[in-house]
Design an enzyme around this catalytic site. Structure first.
Site, PDB file in Angstrom:
ATOM      1  N   ASN A  91       0.802  -1.219   0.000  1.00  0.00           N
ATOM      2  CA  ASN A  91       0.000   0.000   0.000  1.00  0.00           C
ATOM      3  C   ASN A  91       0.839   1.274   0.000  1.00  0.00           C
ATOM      4  OD1 ASN A  91      -2.506   1.722   0.725  1.00  0.00           O
ATOM      5  ND2 ASN A  91      -1.060   2.132   2.392  1.00  0.00           N
ATOM      6  N   TYR A 158       5.187   9.360 -11.116  1.00  0.00           N
ATOM      7  CA  TYR A 158       4.107   8.576 -10.497  1.00  0.00           C
ATOM      8  C   TYR A 158       3.513   7.591 -11.506  1.00  0.00           C
ATOM      9  CZ  TYR A 158      -0.055   7.629  -7.646  1.00  0.00           C
ATOM     10  OH  TYR A 158      -1.043   7.028  -6.911  1.00  0.00           O
ATOM     11  N   LYS A 162       3.734   3.396 -11.215  1.00  0.00           N
ATOM     12  CA  LYS A 162       2.517   2.589 -11.138  1.00  0.00           C
ATOM     13  C   LYS A 162       2.370   1.680 -12.361  1.00  0.00           C
ATOM     14  CE  LYS A 162       1.151   3.919  -7.116  1.00  0.00           C
ATOM     15  NZ  LYS A 162       1.148   2.986  -5.986  1.00  0.00           N
ATOM     16  N   THR A 192      -7.775  11.367   0.926  1.00  0.00           N
ATOM     17  CA  THR A 192      -6.624  11.119   1.794  1.00  0.00           C
ATOM     18  C   THR A 192      -5.669  12.304   1.745  1.00  0.00           C
ATOM     19  OG1 THR A 192      -5.329  10.095   0.019  1.00  0.00           O
ATOM     20  CG2 THR A 192      -6.761   8.637   1.322  1.00  0.00           C
TER      21      THR A 192
END
Length: 252
Positions: A91, A158, A162, A192
């Site tokens: 995670n 990013y 991923k 978040t």
């Protein structure tokens, strides 16, 4: 009574990981967390719920610390041969640096993102697979992102990490490890701290920031606790691993 799963999860101090850790701590079995800090109250929650909790402190960017954490994780697994169901949830993740390609000049920031988002998952999975040969049912969930499946300006790092996570899951699947299911799962856009960080990025660095501001103002962000519950339910379902690159929104 049949023991619950042994579940390892990284990055539990906030966001989705924090929510998953709290759900797991109430579910019985054995939970192992890997994070830079302990989570206040998690040990008490686990004890009240009859869940065994092992907290391993590690900064995933620190190579020496990561090696020690992997050894600790492997030791826990080797000392728990009665657990036939073992899980690993990757995670931990970071979205920075958020900059267009001609401004990606901070080598340390780029390396940090790769270390956390893909180097650590690959390394820890190796230890997990080596230590769980005894398991009748083992599962690896990588928390990926839609960013790995479609390009977004200023997210070069990013998106790349991923996308690497997705391809890594596909490679592990081709290797046909015994009793293993693997899935790279996009969790949707969740309310978040990462989303707050994205919204605080200047438009000059991230032209798409308005889309995320609108989602927040319109209440379109998913709740972390609800997403955690759906994600963990999916992890234990028969559907897990049937689609290597999956999205929790297709199962919620």
């Amino acid at each position: 009574m049949k023991p619950g799963p042994l579940t390892i999860v990284t990055g539990v101090t906030r966001g989705l990981g924090y929510a998953m850790a709290h759900e797991l701590a109430q579910g019985g079995g054995h939970v192992v967390t890997l994070s830079r800090q302990t989570v206040p109250g998690l040990q008490d929650l686990a004890q009240t719920s009859g869940t065994m909790l092992t907290e391993i402190l590690v900064d995933l960017v620190d190579a020496s610390a990561l090696e020690q954490a992997a050894e600790q994780m492997s030791k826990v697994l080797s000392e728990s041969p009665h657990h036939q169901n073992c899980r690993l949830i990757h995670n931990a993740g970071i979205v920075a640096p958020i900059e267009p390609a001609n401004q990606l000049l901070n080598l340390a920031a780029i390396r940090t993102a790769f270390d956390v988002n893909i180097v650590a998952p690959i390394y820890l999975t190796g230890y997990f697979l080596a230590a769980t040969e005894h398991c009748a049912d083992r599962r690896v969930m990588l928390i990926s992102s839609g960013a790995g499946r479609r390009p977004t300006g200023s997210w070069g790092v990013y998106c790349a990490t991923k996308a690497a996570m997705d391809r890594y899951a596909e490679v592990v699947h081709t290797e046909d490890h015994n009793h293993l299911r693997v899935c790279s799962l996009a969790p949707g856009v969740i309310d978040t701290g990462m989303q707050q960080q994205i919204r605080q990025t200047p438009k000059s660095k991230f032209p798409s920031v308005g889309r995320f501001e609108d989602m927040h103002s319109q209440g379109a962000l998913a709740d972390a606790t609800n997403t955690a519950k759906a994600t963990l339910k999916f992890l234990e379902s028969d559907s897990f691993g049937k689609k290597l690159l999956d999205d929790i929104r297709d199962h919620a």
